[in-house]
Design a protein around this motif. Structure first.
Motif, PDB file in Angstrom:
ATOM      1  N   VAL A  50      -6.242  -7.046  15.254  1.00 20.63           N
ATOM      2  CA  VAL A  50      -5.418  -6.533  14.148  1.00 20.63           C
ATOM      3  C   VAL A  50      -4.885  -5.155  14.521  1.00 20.63           C
ATOM      4  N   GLN A  51      -3.611  -4.916  14.246  1.00 19.01           N
ATOM      5  CA  GLN A  51      -2.982  -3.638  14.546  1.00 19.01           C
ATOM      6  C   GLN A  51      -3.442  -2.562  13.565  1.00 19.01           C
ATOM      7  N   THR A  52      -3.311  -1.321  13.989  1.00 19.18           N
ATOM      8  CA  THR A  52      -3.492  -0.185  13.085  1.00 19.18           C
ATOM      9  C   THR A  52      -2.237   0.682  13.134  1.00 19.18           C
ATOM     10  N   PHE A  53      -1.982   1.348  12.001  1.00 19.07           N
ATOM     11  CA  PHE A  53      -0.846   2.258  11.884  1.00 19.07           C
ATOM     12  C   PHE A  53      -1.336   3.577  11.305  1.00 19.07           C
ATOM     13  N   PRO A  54      -0.709   4.673  11.691  1.00 21.24           N
ATOM     14  CA  PRO A  54      -1.086   5.959  11.091  1.00 21.24           C
ATOM     15  C   PRO A  54      -0.885   5.929   9.578  1.00 21.24           C
ATOM     16  N   ALA A  55      -1.845   6.443   8.857  1.00 15.41           N
ATOM     17  CA  ALA A  55      -1.761   6.488   7.397  1.00 15.41           C
ATOM     18  C   ALA A  55      -1.021   7.762   6.992  1.00 15.41           C
ATOM     19  N   ASP A  56       0.273   7.735   7.143  1.00 22.98           N
ATOM     20  CA  ASP A  56       1.084   8.891   6.777  1.00 22.98           C
ATOM     21  C   ASP A  56       1.277   8.934   5.269  1.00 22.98           C
ATOM     22  N   ARG A  57       1.121  10.127   4.717  1.00 25.59           N
ATOM     23  CA  ARG A  57       1.275  10.284   3.272  1.00 25.59           C
ATOM     24  C   ARG A  57       2.686   9.889   2.846  1.00 25.59           C
ATOM     25  N   HIS A  58       2.754   9.133   1.750  1.00 25.93           N
ATOM     26  CA  HIS A  58       3.985   8.631   1.136  1.00 25.93           C
ATOM     27  C   HIS A  58       4.625   7.459   1.887  1.00 25.93           C
ATOM     28  N   TYR A  86       0.861  -1.177   0.000  1.00 24.31           N
ATOM     29  CA  TYR A  86       0.000   0.000   0.000  1.00 24.31           C
ATOM     30  C   TYR A  86       0.902   1.232   0.000  1.00 24.31           C
ATOM     31  N   TYR A  87       0.801   2.066  -1.032  1.00 29.06           N
ATOM     32  CA  TYR A  87       1.476   3.365  -1.022  1.00 29.06           C
ATOM     33  C   TYR A  87       0.420   4.430  -0.776  1.00 29.06           C
ATOM     34  N   MET A  88       0.637   5.259   0.243  1.00 30.82           N
ATOM     35  CA  MET A  88      -0.383   6.213   0.648  1.00 30.82           C
ATOM     36  C   MET A  88      -0.274   7.491  -0.185  1.00 30.82           C
ATOM     37  N   MET A  89      -1.140   7.604  -1.186  1.00 28.98           N
ATOM     38  CA  MET A  89      -1.194   8.807  -2.026  1.00 28.98           C
ATOM     39  C   MET A  89      -1.869   9.963  -1.296  1.00 28.98           C
ATOM     40  N   VAL A  90      -2.991   9.656  -0.650  1.00 27.87           N
ATOM     41  CA  VAL A  90      -3.733  10.651   0.116  1.00 27.87           C
ATOM     42  C   VAL A  90      -3.978  10.054   1.493  1.00 27.87           C
ATOM     43  N   ALA A  91      -3.604  10.774   2.526  1.00 27.33           N
ATOM     44  CA  ALA A  91      -3.778  10.314   3.906  1.00 27.33           C
ATOM     45  C   ALA A  91      -3.624  11.524   4.818  1.00 27.33           C
ATOM     46  N   GLY A 127      -5.451  11.210  11.787  1.00 28.19           N
ATOM     47  CA  GLY A 127      -6.665  10.472  12.110  1.00 28.19           C
ATOM     48  C   GLY A 127      -6.970   9.328  11.172  1.00 28.19           C
ATOM     49  N   ARG A 128      -6.240   9.226  10.079  1.00 22.64           N
ATOM     50  CA  ARG A 128      -6.455   8.124   9.127  1.00 22.64           C
ATOM     51  C   ARG A 128      -5.564   6.948   9.507  1.00 22.64           C
ATOM     52  N   GLN A 129      -5.974   5.739   9.106  1.00 23.06           N
ATOM     53  CA  GLN A 129      -5.225   4.577   9.544  1.00 23.06           C
ATOM     54  C   GLN A 129      -5.240   3.468   8.508  1.00 23.06           C
ATOM     55  N   VAL A 130      -4.307   2.536   8.714  1.00 19.95           N
ATOM     56  CA  VAL A 130      -4.201   1.322   7.923  1.00 19.95           C
ATOM     57  C   VAL A 130      -4.198   0.151   8.890  1.00 19.95           C
ATOM     58  N   ASN A 164      -8.537   7.547   2.858  1.00 19.35           N
ATOM     59  CA  ASN A 164      -7.247   7.350   2.204  1.00 19.35           C
ATOM     60  C   ASN A 164      -7.409   7.146   0.704  1.00 19.35           C
ATOM     61  N   VAL A 165      -6.328   7.418  -0.011  1.00 19.91           N
ATOM     62  CA  VAL A 165      -6.173   6.895  -1.373  1.00 19.91           C
ATOM     63  C   VAL A 165      -4.903   6.060  -1.365  1.00 19.91           C
ATOM     64  N   VAL A 166      -5.081   4.774  -1.578  1.00 20.17           N
ATOM     65  CA  VAL A 166      -3.970   3.838  -1.637  1.00 20.17           C
ATOM     66  C   VAL A 166      -3.626   3.566  -3.097  1.00 20.17           C
ATOM     67  N   LEU A 167      -2.343   3.727  -3.436  1.00 25.37           N
ATOM     68  CA  LEU A 167      -1.838   3.168  -4.679  1.00 25.37           C
ATOM     69  C   LEU A 167      -1.377   1.763  -4.328  1.00 25.37           C
TER      70      LEU A 167
END
Length: 567
Positions: A386-394, A342-347, A350-353, A411-414
């Motif tokens: 299941v763990q969560t991680f901050p959805a940091d851009r890039h 998952y590459y975070m294009m938009v994040a 407060g967003r997560q993966v 999010n937008v995931v590439l």
């Protein structure tokens, strides 16, 4: 400085051959006294296509006899027996990839004769299996077949009317593999290739022009035609930022580059064009496209895909995993599994993966709660397991087979991954319903059979959330490895270019796939003289045969682009 163009939804590649249009021009050089076979997939509007050929020949006073291959299929119970699998006999969603040949779907083949003063047209799936004088192929991109099936109007290969609705299970795992293998054998000898997206006025290439177009694409960078689908968790980023499907309810899944579904538009940007399947290109020119190492590993399967998962204003994806390698081969019949990134294009804040198991996850309790959600409709807190991680851009997240994961809302995931994209094994889908009001499929049995308990605790952050490692750098640019694991056959890199910076690259007999993830865009120039401008969010395939190329940053700011390749 000239303006940089925006996202191009219908990229078209110029070719030397002419694109024809309409039936009258297509039949203009047909002489009486021959058998014309017109092969193609089930989803083609065969009634309209054959009426167009018949009427165009009639306008030349040539009589037409028609033979419909669909009337010669074996009885449906025999086809069901032929394509049944003891491994997944009762599975409602999945089937092993069919190894049947198209000829096996027929009880007997017709034996057409050429009338002295007319033309016999044999049409439908399998028309090329009979004796003929001239072969045409009427194509329709796969997105149409899927829309027909999900909309309740389509039938499966060999399925007669009155036997119920077609299913995506058969479409994905039986029909498409069988029809693709058949089609790929025909490209060498086809005399006309018809694009029947408008069945009343198809565009087409004659055989030599088709083969010249494919040979040209094998030696230059190209974009496949993107498309976006809607689904229950979908967001609106692609509608608002890229201009896709503005009238749709959402833009969930963005298919930038997904073999075997993707097509490539060829022709003239402002004139007639034909969409040809990426898979047909790879099957005809595998070493030029893939390079010798990847061709040896994957045959004619294009092994990397790029797609978007858009949840901006939507909902969480399901938490799911993909098969582990042995299970993929043994149960589903694919030679390689779907490792993902998952590459975070938009994040943002407060967003997560969702990624990997918690160290203290009670897997027996997890299984019990997942089963209750499916069978009793009882929700549960997936974050207990299941763990969560901050959805940091890039940030890039690595997702080997067997790892539970999912993108959160906003999010937008590439998604950069291996190509077997149809085996997403869901643990939990938030009790969501489909358009008919039924709970969406969840595959608890398959998911827990493939769950890798080693992907848990601190090992997830250490191994799957990697920091960039610089490979090389120069004046105004740097190339980092941002994702590499021993068990994953591909790796992901990111290049950062300052304003106007240039970097030289080399395929080294391995194809590259690149996507602009920040900035206005890039200009990619090959040593063979091809120039490709790539805007933000666009994806470009650079065949292995390209060799040396140079990339320059466009626009008034720095640019980032990612590059995936087979190791």
């Amino acid at each position: 400085m000239p303006a940089v163009r925006g996202y191009e939804a219908e990229p078209c590649h110029s070719i030397t051959g002419e694109v024809g249009a309409g039936y009258r021009e297509a039949v203009a050089d047909l002489a009486p006294g021959l058998v014309l076979a017109v092969d193609g997939p089930v989803a083609v509007d065969w009634e309209t296509v054959t009426a167009g050929i018949r009427d165009a020949l009639a306008a030349r006073d040539i009589a037409v006899k028609q033979i419909d291959m669909r009337e010669h299929f074996a009885p449906w119970p025999d086809i069901l027996d032929l394509t049944a699998s003891a491994v997944l006999e009762d599975d409602p969603d999945f089937a092993p990839l069919s190894r049947a040949g198209l000829a096996d779907f027929f009880s007997a083949l017709p034996e057409p004769e050429a009338p002295a003063g007319g033309v016999t047209v044999v049409f439908g799936p399998g028309a090329a299996l009979v004796s003929y004088d001239l072969l045409w192929y009427a194509d329709l991109p796969k997105r149409y077949a899927e829309a027909q099936i999900t909309g309740g109007t389509g039938r499966n290969l060999g399925q007669p009317a009155g036997t119920g609705a077609g299913t995506t299970r058969r479409l994905f795992y039986i029909d498409w593999p069988v029809l693709d293998r058949h089609r790929d054998t025909l490209v060498t000898g086809v005399g006309r290739w018809l694009d029947t997206q408008d069945p009343q006025a198809p565009t087409w290439l004659d055989g030599p022009a088709l083969r010249d177009a494919l040979a040209g694409l094998a030696g230059r960078p190209f974009r496949t035609r993107p498309t976006f689908n809607t689904t229950s968790w979908g967001g609106h980023w692609a509608q608002e930022q890229l201009g896709f499907n503005r009238e749709a309810s959402n833009t969930a899944l963005g298919y930038e580059l997904i073999a075997p579904e993707s097509g490539i538009l060829v022709g003239t940007p402002d004139g007639a064009r034909v969409e040809v399947p990426l898979q047909a290109l790879v099957a005809r020119h595998p070493e030029e496209i893939l390079g010798e190492p990847a061709h040896t590993m994957f045959g004619t399967s294009f092994p990397i895909r790029f797609d978007y998962l858009d949840t901006v204003g939507g909902g969480n994806l399901s938490v799911h995993c993909h098969p582990q390698s042995d299970y993929m081969r043994r149960v589903f019949g694919w030679p390689y599994t779907q490792h993902e990134t998952y590459y975070m294009m938009v994040a943002g804040p407060g967003r997560q993966v969702f990624l990997g198991l918690r160290q203290d996850a009670d897997l027996e309790a997890f299984r019990r709660e997942a089963d209750r959600a499916v069978h009793e409709g009882v929700p549960f807190d997936i974050e207990r397991y299941v763990q969560t991680f901050p959805a940091d851009r890039h940030q890039l997240f690595l997702i080997p087979g067997g790892t539970p994961h999912g993108s959160g809302e906003g999010n937008v995931v590439l998604e950069i991954s291996a190509t077997p994209y149809l085996y997403s094994l869901r643990f939990y889908d938030w009790l969501r319903e489909d358009r008919e009001g039924r709970q969406r499929p969840v595959h608890v049995g398959h998911a827990f059979e493939n769950l890798d308990p080693a992907r848990s605790g601190e090992a997830v952050a250490r191994d799957l959330v990697q920091k960039p490692r610089t490979l090389r750098s120069g004046d105004g640019w740097r190339e980092d490895v941002i994702g590499r694991l021993p068990e994953m056959f591909f790796e992901v890199r990111r290049l950062e270019l300052a304003v106007g910076a240039e970097v030289n690259d080399e395929t080294d007999d391995r194809f590259h796939v690149v996507n602009v993830v920040e900035g206005d865009g890039i200009l990619l120039e090959t040593s063979g003289g091809h120039r490709c401008e790539l805007a933000y969010a666009e994806t470009l395939t650079v065949p292995a045969s390209v060799g040396a190329y140079r990339v320059r940053a466009l626009g008034r700011g720095p640019v980032r682009y990612v590059k995936a390749l087979v190791r």
